[in-house]
Design a protein around this motif. Structure first.
Motif, PDB file in Angstrom:
ATOM      1  N   VAL A   1       0.793  -1.150  -0.072  1.00 30.78           N
ATOM      2  CA  VAL A   1      -0.031   0.092   0.009  1.00 30.78           C
ATOM      3  C   VAL A   1       0.835   1.320   0.092  1.00 30.78           C
ATOM      4  CG1 VAL A   1      -1.750   1.044   0.986  1.00 30.78           C
ATOM      5  CG2 VAL A   1      -1.601  -1.257   1.393  1.00 30.78           C
ATOM      6  N   VAL A   2       1.044   2.047  -1.078  1.00 33.45           N
ATOM      7  CA  VAL A   2       1.956   3.198  -1.244  1.00 33.45           C
ATOM      8  C   VAL A   2       1.274   4.401  -1.356  1.00 33.45           C
ATOM      9  CG1 VAL A   2       3.298   4.020  -2.988  1.00 33.45           C
ATOM     10  CG2 VAL A   2       3.197   1.593  -2.519  1.00 33.45           C
ATOM     11  N   GLN A   3       1.877   5.424  -0.553  1.00 35.92           N
ATOM     12  CA  GLN A   3       1.458   6.681  -0.836  1.00 35.92           C
ATOM     13  C   GLN A   3       2.665   7.424  -1.576  1.00 35.92           C
ATOM     14  OE1 GLN A   3       1.632   8.912   3.200  1.00 35.92           O
ATOM     15  NE2 GLN A   3       1.823  10.811   2.132  1.00 35.92           N
ATOM     16  N   PRO A   4       1.979   7.657  -2.762  1.00 34.88           N
ATOM     17  CA  PRO A   4       3.011   8.320  -3.823  1.00 34.88           C
ATOM     18  C   PRO A   4       3.306   9.843  -3.530  1.00 34.88           C
ATOM     19  CG  PRO A   4       1.005   8.134  -4.874  1.00 34.88           C
ATOM     20  CD  PRO A   4       0.741   7.781  -3.461  1.00 34.88           C
ATOM     21  N   ALA A   5       4.557  10.241  -3.976  1.00 35.14           N
ATOM     22  CA  ALA A   5       4.824  11.859  -3.681  1.00 35.14           C
ATOM     23  C   ALA A   5       3.652  12.527  -4.457  1.00 35.14           C
ATOM     24  CB  ALA A   5       6.125  12.038  -4.361  1.00 35.14           C
ATOM     25  N   ASP A   6       3.127  11.942  -5.539  1.00 32.74           N
ATOM     26  CA  ASP A   6       2.150  12.641  -6.252  1.00 32.74           C
ATOM     27  C   ASP A   6       0.915  11.913  -6.680  1.00 32.74           C
ATOM     28  OD1 ASP A   6       0.533  14.256  -8.181  1.00 32.74           O
ATOM     29  OD2 ASP A   6       2.222  14.243  -9.809  1.00 32.74           O
ATOM     30  N   MET A   7       0.012  12.103  -6.089  1.00 30.67           N
ATOM     31  CA  MET A   7      -0.972  11.194  -6.143  1.00 30.67           C
ATOM     32  C   MET A   7      -1.621  11.144  -7.482  1.00 30.67           C
ATOM     33  SD  MET A   7      -2.731   9.048  -4.121  1.00 30.67           S
ATOM     34  CE  MET A   7      -4.014   7.942  -4.535  1.00 30.67           C
ATOM     35  N   GLY A   8      -1.587  11.962  -8.344  1.00 30.95           N
ATOM     36  CA  GLY A   8      -1.815  12.211  -9.690  1.00 30.95           C
ATOM     37  C   GLY A   8      -1.391  11.142 -10.441  1.00 30.95           C
ATOM     38  N   ALA A   9       0.050  10.753 -10.124  1.00 27.64           N
ATOM     39  CA  ALA A   9       0.808   9.859 -10.720  1.00 27.64           C
ATOM     40  C   ALA A   9       0.562   8.212 -10.602  1.00 27.64           C
ATOM     41  CB  ALA A   9       2.316  10.113 -10.339  1.00 27.64           C
ATOM     42  N   ALA A  10      -0.604   8.174  -9.654  1.00 33.09           N
ATOM     43  CA  ALA A  10      -0.964   6.862  -9.328  1.00 33.09           C
ATOM     44  C   ALA A  10      -1.493   6.103 -10.180  1.00 33.09           C
ATOM     45  CB  ALA A  10      -1.831   7.029  -8.186  1.00 33.09           C
ATOM     46  N   GLY A  11      -1.191   5.010 -10.633  1.00 30.75           N
ATOM     47  CA  GLY A  11      -1.958   4.177 -11.790  1.00 30.75           C
ATOM     48  C   GLY A  11      -0.729   3.131 -12.179  1.00 30.75           C
ATOM     49  N   GLU A  12      -1.234   2.207 -13.323  1.00 31.88           N
ATOM     50  CA  GLU A  12      -0.456   1.246 -13.723  1.00 31.88           C
ATOM     51  C   GLU A  12       0.859   1.640 -14.175  1.00 31.88           C
ATOM     52  OE1 GLU A  12      -1.809  -1.939 -13.770  1.00 31.88           O
ATOM     53  OE2 GLU A  12      -3.398  -0.862 -12.810  1.00 31.88           O
ATOM     54  N   SER A  13       1.234   2.627 -14.703  1.00 26.31           N
ATOM     55  CA  SER A  13       2.419   2.949 -15.160  1.00 26.31           C
ATOM     56  C   SER A  13       3.381   3.132 -13.771  1.00 26.31           C
ATOM     57  CB  SER A  13       2.653   4.352 -15.895  1.00 26.31           C
ATOM     58  OG  SER A  13       3.743   4.741 -16.061  1.00 26.31           O
ATOM     59  N   LEU A  14       3.015   3.730 -12.571  1.00 26.05           N
ATOM     60  CA  LEU A  14       3.727   3.627 -11.460  1.00 26.05           C
ATOM     61  C   LEU A  14       3.980   2.365 -11.180  1.00 26.05           C
ATOM     62  CD1 LEU A  14       5.523   5.340  -9.499  1.00 26.05           C
ATOM     63  CD2 LEU A  14       3.333   5.914  -8.386  1.00 26.05           C
ATOM     64  N   LYS A  15       2.851   1.612 -10.988  1.00 24.68           N
ATOM     65  CA  LYS A  15       2.999   0.441 -10.321  1.00 24.68           C
ATOM     66  C   LYS A  15       4.223  -0.667 -10.860  1.00 24.68           C
ATOM     67  CE  LYS A  15      -1.686  -0.707  -9.161  1.00 24.68           C
ATOM     68  NZ  LYS A  15      -3.072  -1.185  -9.334  1.00 24.68           N
ATOM     69  N   ALA A  16       4.076  -0.362 -12.458  1.00 21.90           N
ATOM     70  CA  ALA A  16       5.049  -1.197 -13.300  1.00 21.90           C
ATOM     71  C   ALA A  16       6.378  -0.785 -12.961  1.00 21.90           C
ATOM     72  CB  ALA A  16       4.978  -1.075 -14.588  1.00 21.90           C
ATOM     73  N   GLU A  17       6.798   0.517 -12.831  1.00 17.88           N
ATOM     74  CA  GLU A  17       7.867   1.183 -12.272  1.00 17.88           C
ATOM     75  C   GLU A  17       8.394   0.756 -10.891  1.00 17.88           C
ATOM     76  OE1 GLU A  17       9.864   5.552 -11.675  1.00 17.88           O
ATOM     77  OE2 GLU A  17       8.098   5.452 -12.686  1.00 17.88           O
ATOM     78  N   LEU A  18       7.494   0.619  -9.957  1.00 17.44           N
ATOM     79  CA  LEU A  18       7.893   0.311  -8.596  1.00 17.44           C
ATOM     80  C   LEU A  18       8.314  -1.300  -8.615  1.00 17.44           C
ATOM     81  CD1 LEU A  18       5.262   2.052  -6.501  1.00 17.44           C
ATOM     82  CD2 LEU A  18       7.976   2.629  -6.748  1.00 17.44           C
TER      83      LEU A  18
END
Length: 510
Positions: free
Chosen positions: A445-462
């Protein structure tokens, strides 16, 4: 070494400063206030051994009440500001509190509490009956029957109901007696005893470390600077403004400060800052390296619990020689044991127990006490760890947090430590969620620095980022994003809340 001594010798020296407002209380003023609090307890029929609940935000009265309790022979129960009225009622009733001191900050929870715990009298700052007026009406003379008061701290309840930790009987009932903790701090942390300490407390005072170390600083004649609420840049500003010499942190504070823009990090003069104590959770290796690079070798790490059953300590240089360690024992002897209570070979992981003549018990919970006690009398806080050949302790995770997926033990702390070092992540929690095939699956469960960036792309990056550092079986099978995690102000995650949520979800989907 006691505030009364300092009130007599230099009454105008600052004892408490609120970091944001600059509100200041001198030792002379704190002495009067503490005596009035002790007199208040007696006026309300609260004698030695009786219990008082304290549910307050960070404010000057917190420490005045703590010192009043310390000389009244009573038992003070600091209560987390984040708890619900139901949770507070449980603590008050479990501890047998006769009085609750709180503030209007907790309205309307206080109204709910009246119905849940009607037997507990309330005094409320900026409320009715008003705590300020009640204290001011008392005489400032010391009690005729002064004796040392104690604090009963409750666990944060991150994995279940909070547990009260019975305070040990003091070796000397004289409230002016020097405590072993004071001597330990002065020696191990290198705190001067000449009253020159200026101690910054960025955490909540209801938590064990800020509560105890602020009182230790006062006993040494030092000034305590209290942050009303932690803010990364405001903490740096306070160090410069008040010429802070000593401070106490948790790893979450370090992460927040390291993620500040470079111009904010370099804007403040930190040259007076000599010792930065940290604890509460093991600090990720990369985070601690970055802090030592920034602040210099002033970081002092310790591992201990409210239970007081053991303690380890490491200077910055010792940690650099043993990265990832929480130090060598300075109180108690550690033993690493398997699930059957047998000691494991050096370097192997197991439950960390301490052999110490100081014993603890959980209030009204003999079962919990028994669970924490080895057959040989050693006790544990429930942490998993190992010892190296030099006697340094390394913590893996808490036993209660371990994920068993497909029969494999996975420690979420390892995954969390990597996630929070990613530049696009502000905070992370890793838990085991019910899984019909694997028993549990790893969920981040992740709190991103920018909630607007939350999504499939950030999941794949992580996942790509973790995949280069972790075995495949440790990788999260699911990544969810939240604007904020249920983290206590003392840095601890309420993993219980996340686990309950995912367990409920699994039940509804079944």
């Amino acid at each position: 070494m006691h505030p009364t001594t300092h009130a007599n010798t230099r009454p105008d020296h600052p004892a408490i400063i609120m970091a944001a407002s600059g509100q200041t209380v001198t030792f002379g003023e704190m002495e009067d206030a503490a005596n009035r609090v002790a007199q208040l307890f007696r006026a309300h029929g609260i004698g030695p051994g009786d219990t008082v609940g304290l549910w307050l935000e960070n404010r000057v009265e917190y420490l005045e009440i703590a010192w009043g309790n310390q000389r009244a022979g009573t038992v003070l129960v600091p209560i987390s500001t984040h708890l619900t009225a139901d949770e507070v009622a449980y603590i008050l009733q479990d501890s047998g509190a006769k009085l609750l001191i709180s503030s209007s900050y907790f309205t309307p929870r206080l109204e709910e509490l009246k119905a849940l715990a009607p037997e507990v009298e309330q005094l409320v700052f900026e409320g009715t009956p008003d705590a300020s007026a009640a204290i001011a009406a008392m005489p400032a003379a010391p009690l005729a029957d002064q004796s040392v008061g104690l604090a009963m701290l409750y666990s944060s309840g991150t994995t279940g109901r909070p547990k009260g930790i019975k305070p040990a009987t003091p070796p000397d009932p004289d409230h002016m007696a020097v405590s072993p903790l004071l001597m330990l701090a002065a020696h191990a942390f290198g705190w001067p005893t000449d009253g020159s300490v200026v101690y910054l407390s960025p955490g909540p005072l209801y938590h064990a470390a800020p509560f105890r170390w602020t009182m230790t600083a006062h006993a040494l004649g030092g000034t305590v600077v209290i942050m009303e609420k932690f803010d990364a840049e405001a903490a740096l500003q306070a160090i410069e403004k008040y010429k802070v010499t000593d401070s106490q942190w948790v790893p979450t504070h370090f992460v927040r400060m390291l993620k500040l823009p470079e111009d904010a990090r370099s804007r403040y003069d930190l040259s007076t800052h000599k010792r930065a104590i940290h604890a509460a959770a093991p600090c990720p290796v990369d985070v601690k390296h970055a802090m030592i690079d920034w602040w210099g070798p002033i970081l002092l790490e310790y591992y201990a619990g409210s239970e007081g059953n053991g303690m380890t300590f490491a200077t910055s240089q010792q940690w650099l020689d043993h990265p990832g360690s929480v130090g060598k024992p300075i109180m108690g002897t550690p033993h690493i044991c398997d699930a059957d209570g047998n000691e494991v070979p050096l370097g192997e992981e197991g439950v960390v127990f301490f052999d110490n003549e100081t014993q603890f018990a959980y209030h009204n919970d003999p079962e919990k006490t028994a669970e924490a006690t080895h057959a040989r009398g050693w006790t544990t806080l429930g942490d998993i760890g190992k010892l190296d050949e030099d006697g340094f302790l390394y913590l893996t995770d808490r036993r209660s947090n371990m994920i068993i997926s497909g029969g494999v033990n996975i420690y979420p702390q390892e995954v969390e430590n990597l996630l929070i070092t990613h530049p696009k992540v502000t905070d992370a929690a890793v838990i085991g969620a019910p899984d019909p095939d694997m028993g549990e699956r790893v969920v981040a469960v992740v709190q991103p620095a920018d909630m607007g960036a939350a999504g499939e792309s950030l999941k794949a990056e992580l996942l790509d980022y973790l995949g280069t550092k972790l075995a495949r079986l440790k990788l999260p099978r699911e990544i969810d994003f939240r604007a904020e995690l249920p983290r206590e102000a003392n840095g601890k995650l309420y993993k219980r809340k996340l686990k309950d949520e995912y367990r409920q979800r699994a039940t509804e989907e079944a």
